[in-house]
Design an enzyme around this catalytic site. Structure first.
Site, PDB file in Angstrom:
ATOM      1  N   HIS A   1      20.783  49.060  53.475  1.00 28.69           N
ATOM      2  CA  HIS A   1      20.968  48.402  54.769  1.00 28.69           C
ATOM      3  C   HIS A   1      19.580  48.309  55.407  1.00 28.69           C
ATOM      4  CE1 HIS A   1      24.155  47.551  58.036  1.00 28.69           C
ATOM      5  NE2 HIS A   1      22.980  47.194  58.553  1.00 28.69           N
TER       6      HIS A   1
ATOM      7  N   ASN B   1      30.906  40.294  56.571  1.00 25.75           N
ATOM      8  CA  ASN B   1      30.505  40.680  57.925  1.00 25.75           C
ATOM      9  C   ASN B   1      30.565  39.421  58.781  1.00 25.75           C
ATOM     10  OD1 ASN B   1      29.856  43.048  56.631  1.00 25.75           O
ATOM     11  ND2 ASN B   1      27.685  43.015  57.139  1.00 25.75           N
TER      12      ASN B   1
ATOM     13  N   GLU C   1      24.150  42.388  53.961  1.00 23.50           N
ATOM     14  CA  GLU C   1      23.562  41.167  54.536  1.00 23.50           C
ATOM     15  C   GLU C   1      22.189  40.843  53.953  1.00 23.50           C
ATOM     16  OE1 GLU C   1      23.681  41.495  58.809  1.00 23.50           O
ATOM     17  OE2 GLU C   1      25.840  41.726  58.865  1.00 23.50           O
TER      18      GLU C   1
ATOM     19  N   GLU D   1      32.149  44.328  58.446  1.00 21.36           N
ATOM     20  CA  GLU D   1      31.621  44.488  59.808  1.00 21.36           C
ATOM     21  C   GLU D   1      32.229  43.426  60.707  1.00 21.36           C
ATOM     22  OE1 GLU D   1      27.375  44.385  60.460  1.00 21.36           O
ATOM     23  OE2 GLU D   1      27.017  45.709  58.754  1.00 21.36           O
TER      24      GLU D   1
ATOM     25  N   ARG E   1      32.066  53.725  56.863  1.00 18.33           N
ATOM     26  CA  ARG E   1      31.057  53.004  56.079  1.00 18.33           C
ATOM     27  C   ARG E   1      29.676  53.357  56.618  1.00 18.33           C
ATOM     28  NH1 ARG E   1      28.983  47.281  56.625  1.00 18.33           N
ATOM     29  NH2 ARG E   1      27.744  47.157  54.737  1.00 18.33           N
TER      30      ARG E   1
ATOM     31  N   TYR F   1      30.475  37.868  62.917  1.00 22.39           N
ATOM     32  CA  TYR F   1      30.310  38.044  64.370  1.00 22.39           C
ATOM     33  C   TYR F   1      30.599  36.764  65.143  1.00 22.39           C
ATOM     34  CZ  TYR F   1      28.470  42.572  63.237  1.00 22.39           C
ATOM     35  OH  TYR F   1      28.377  43.857  62.775  1.00 22.39           O
TER      36      TYR F   1
HETATM   37  O1  IFM Z   1      23.606  45.919  63.852  1.00 20.22           O
HETATM   38  C1  IFM Z   1      23.785  44.910  62.915  1.00 20.22           C
HETATM   39  C2  IFM Z   1      24.025  45.500  61.546  1.00 20.22           C
HETATM   40  O2  IFM Z   1      23.008  46.351  61.163  1.00 20.22           O
HETATM   41  C3  IFM Z   1      24.146  44.402  60.517  1.00 20.22           C
HETATM   42  N1  IFM Z   1      25.107  43.415  60.930  1.00 20.22           N
HETATM   43  C4  IFM Z   1      25.022  42.896  62.255  1.00 20.22           C
HETATM   44  C5  IFM Z   1      24.960  44.030  63.259  1.00 20.22           C
HETATM   45  C6  IFM Z   1      24.873  43.466  64.682  1.00 20.22           C
HETATM   46  O3  IFM Z   1      23.732  42.689  64.833  1.00 20.22           O
END
Ligand code: IFM
Length: 466
Positions: free
Chosen positions: A120, A294, A165, A370, A76, A296
Site C-alpha cells: 500500500h 476500491n 491501487e 475500500e 484489512r 469513492y
Molecule cells: O486513504 C486512501 C487509501 O490509502 C487508498 N484509497 C483511497 C483512500 C482515500 O483517499
C-alpha cells in the site's frame, strides 16, 4: 430488492501501514518513499508525516478491541515493506514480522479474519533510489518480499492482496507527482504501471508456492467509474481513453493477459512499450480468487476544447496531469453532494463497477476492498462525534452493493475505509475518513456515530430503509 446481505458476507474495515502505524524509526524499520516525500517541504499539507500517525504499532491491541466492539468479521491492513525487509532485498527483519504475527494472532483471538495487503504504497527508499517502479528489477524484489511475508504469515492469514491501487502508485507517484516519490515523467509512469502489473503476477506466483492450499489471492484496484458528459462521439472517446488509463491498463493484463490496443495507441507518442517483454502478460494473468474494488466517486469527462493534458476536476491531480497520453480530455464535477475531499457522492458508480466486472470477469467473486468518505468531524460538547453525512454515504453505497447482489453480482465482502482517522497522504491529517475519531494530540479513540451504525448493520446483516 432485498435489504439483507447474504450469509457469510465479510464485513470489514481497512487501513494501511504508513497511514496508521507510526513507529517510523523503530525496530529496524528504514525509510520508505513516503517518509522521504513527507519530510520534503511542500509535499504534504502542514508538513505532516507518518512518523507517529495513529500509533497503531503500539496500540494495536486496543485497536483490535475496538474492531471486536464493532463486530468486524475482517480487518484489512497492509504490511510495511521497509519494516519487514528494511533494504527491500535480502533477509527479513524478525522484529518487523513479529508485529504482524502478533496483530494477526490478536485478530484471530477475537474471531476477526486478517486480510493482508502486501503493498500500500510504501516502497523502501533504497529501491526507489535504485530506480523505483519504472525499473523492472523492483518487480522481482517485490516477489521476493511476497515470498518472505507469505512464509511468515501463511499459517495465520487466509486472504492476501498483492497491490493496493496500483494506478495511484504509477500515475500519482510518477506522472503528476502528488504522491511519493513525486516524480513527473510520463514514460516512467507507464513503465511503473507495467512493472506493478508484473510485480502483481510474480508475487501471486510466489505466494501460491508458499501459502496453504485454501489461501485466497486478490488485488485491490481503483477502477474509474468514468462517464461521458454527453453521448457525443468526442465525449465517448474521452471516456474510453480515461477508462484505458485508469482501469483497463490493469484489468486487461491481469484478467486477460494482454494490454488494450487503444491504450498502446493513445500513449504511442510517449513510449513504444518495449519494456513489456515476451511472457510478461502470461505472468501477470495469474488466476485470482477475487477482485478487490476500491470505490469513492465517479469521474465525468468530455472532449476538451483545448489540447491541454487532462486534469482531475477536484484538483487532486496537482500541477501536472496524472493521465499520460490523455490530452484533450476535460474532467467535470458532477452536481450534487460532495465529501470533504470534494468528491461527488454517487453510489451508482459503485453499482456500475460491480456490474461491469460481473460481466467482464464472470465467475470471479468481487470484494469492495475500500469505500468511505471524509468529512470535517469534530467532537460535540458531549464529547461524542456525530457524523450523519458519513452514515448517509455508507447507507447509500451499501444499498448499491445490495442492488448489485440482487442483479447477480457475486460480492463477497465490504471493507469500510477507514477504521480510524489517519494520515491521508498529501492531505496529511486534515481529512478524516475514520469510523473512529482520533484525537492526534492524545491518540484517544472515539467511535463516531457511523461506527455504531455500521456495527448494527453488521450485527443484523441488514440495511434498514433510510
Ligand atoms: O486513504 C486512501 C487509501 O490509502 C487508498 N484509497 C483511497 C483512500 C482515500 O483517499
Amino acid at each position: 430488492m432485498t435489504m439483507d446481505f447474504p450469509p457469510g458476507f465479510l464485513w470489514g474495515a481497512a487501513t494501511a501501514a504508513y497511514q496508521v502505524e507510526g513507529a517510523a524509526r523503530e525496530d529496524g524499520r528504514t525509510p520508505s518513499i513516503w517518509d522521504t516525500f513527507a519530510r520534503t517541504p511542500g509535499r504534504v499539507l502542514g508538513g505532516d508525516t507518518g512518523d507517529t500517525a495513529t500509533d497503531h504499532y503500539h496500540r494495536r491491541h486496543q485497536d483490535v478491541g475496538l474492531m471486536a466492539e464493532l463486530g468486524l468479521g475482517a480487518y484489512r491492513f497492509s504490511v510495511s515493506w521497509p519494516r519487514v525487509q528494511p533494504t527491500g532485498r535480502g533477509p527479513a527483519s524478525r522484529r518487523g514480522l513479529d508485529f504482524y504475527r502478533a496483530l494477526a494472532d490478536d485478530l484471530l483471538a477475537h474471531g476477526i479474519a486478517p486480510v493482508l495487503t502486501l503493498y500500500h504504497w510504501d516502497l523502501p527508499q533504497e529501491l526507489e533510489s535504485a530506480g523505483g517502479w519504472p525499473e523492472r528489477e523492483t518487480a522481482y524484489r517485490f516477489a521476493d518480499y511476497a515470498h518472505l511475508v507469505g512464509e511468515a504469515l501463511g499459517d495465520r492469514v487466509g486472504l492476501w492482496t498483492t497491490l493496493n491501487e496500483p494506478w495511484c502508485s504509477a500515475f500519482l507517484g510518477y506522472a503528476s507527482g502528488v504522491h511519493a516519490p513525486g516524480r513527473t515523467d510520463d514514460e516512467a509512469a507507464l513503465r511503473a504501471a507495467h512493472h506493478l502489473n508484473l510485480a502483481h503476477g510474480l508475487a501471486a506466483r510466489a505466494l501460491r508456492a508458499v501459502l496453504p492450499a485454501g489461501a485466497r489471492l486478490t488485488v485491490a484496484l481503483n477502477p474509474s467509474a468514468v462517464r461521458a458528459r454527453t453521448p457525443s462521439p468526442g465525449d465517448a472517446d474521452a471516456s474510453r481513453r480515461i477508462d484505458g488509463l485508469s482501469t483497463r491498463i490493469f484489468t486487461e493484463p491481469m484478467l486477460r493477459g494482454t494490454y488494450p490496443a487503444d491504450l498502446l495507441a493513445d500513449t504511442a507518442a510517449i513510449t513504444d512499450w518495449s519494456f513489456v517483454r515476451d511472457g510478461d502478460t502470461d505472468v501477470i494473468k495469474h488466476p485470482l480468487d477475487a477482485l478487490g474494488i476500491n470505490y469513492y466517486a465517479p469521474s465525468v469527462v468530455s472532449a476538451a476544447t483545448d489540447n491541454r493534458p487532462a486534469r482531475d476536476a477536484d484538483g487532486h491531480g496537482g500541477e501536472r496531469s496524472p493521465w499520460p497520453g490523455a490530452t484533450g480530455v476535460a474532467f467535470h464535477q458532477p452536481p450534487g453532494k460532495r465529501t470533504a475531499m470534494g468528491w461527488a457522492v454517487d453510489p451508482t458508480g459503485l453499482y456500475d463497477l460491480l456490474m461491469r466486472f460481473t460481466r467482464e470477469a464472470p465467475g470471479l467473486p468481487l470484494i469492495v476492498t475500500e469505500n468511505g468518505a471524509a468529512y470535517d468531524d469534530k467532537p460535540g460538547a458531549d464529547g461524542a462525534v456525530h457524523d450523519p453525512e458519513r452514515i448517509a454515504y455508507l447507507h447509500a453505497h451499501l444499498g448499491a452493493v445490495l442492488r448489485a447482489l440482487t442483479d447477480g453480482a457475486d460480492v463477497r465482502g465490504y471493507f469500510l475505509w477507514s477504521l480510524l482517522d489517519n494520515f491521508e497522504w498529501a492531505y496529511g491529517y486534515s481529512k478524516r475518513f475514520g469510523a473512529v475519531y482520533v484525537d492526534y494530540a492524545t491518540q484517544a479513540r472515539t467511535p463516531k456515530s457511523s461506527a455504531r451504525w455500521y456495527a448494527r448493520v453488521i450485527r443484523t446483516g441488514r440495511l434498514s430503509p433510510s
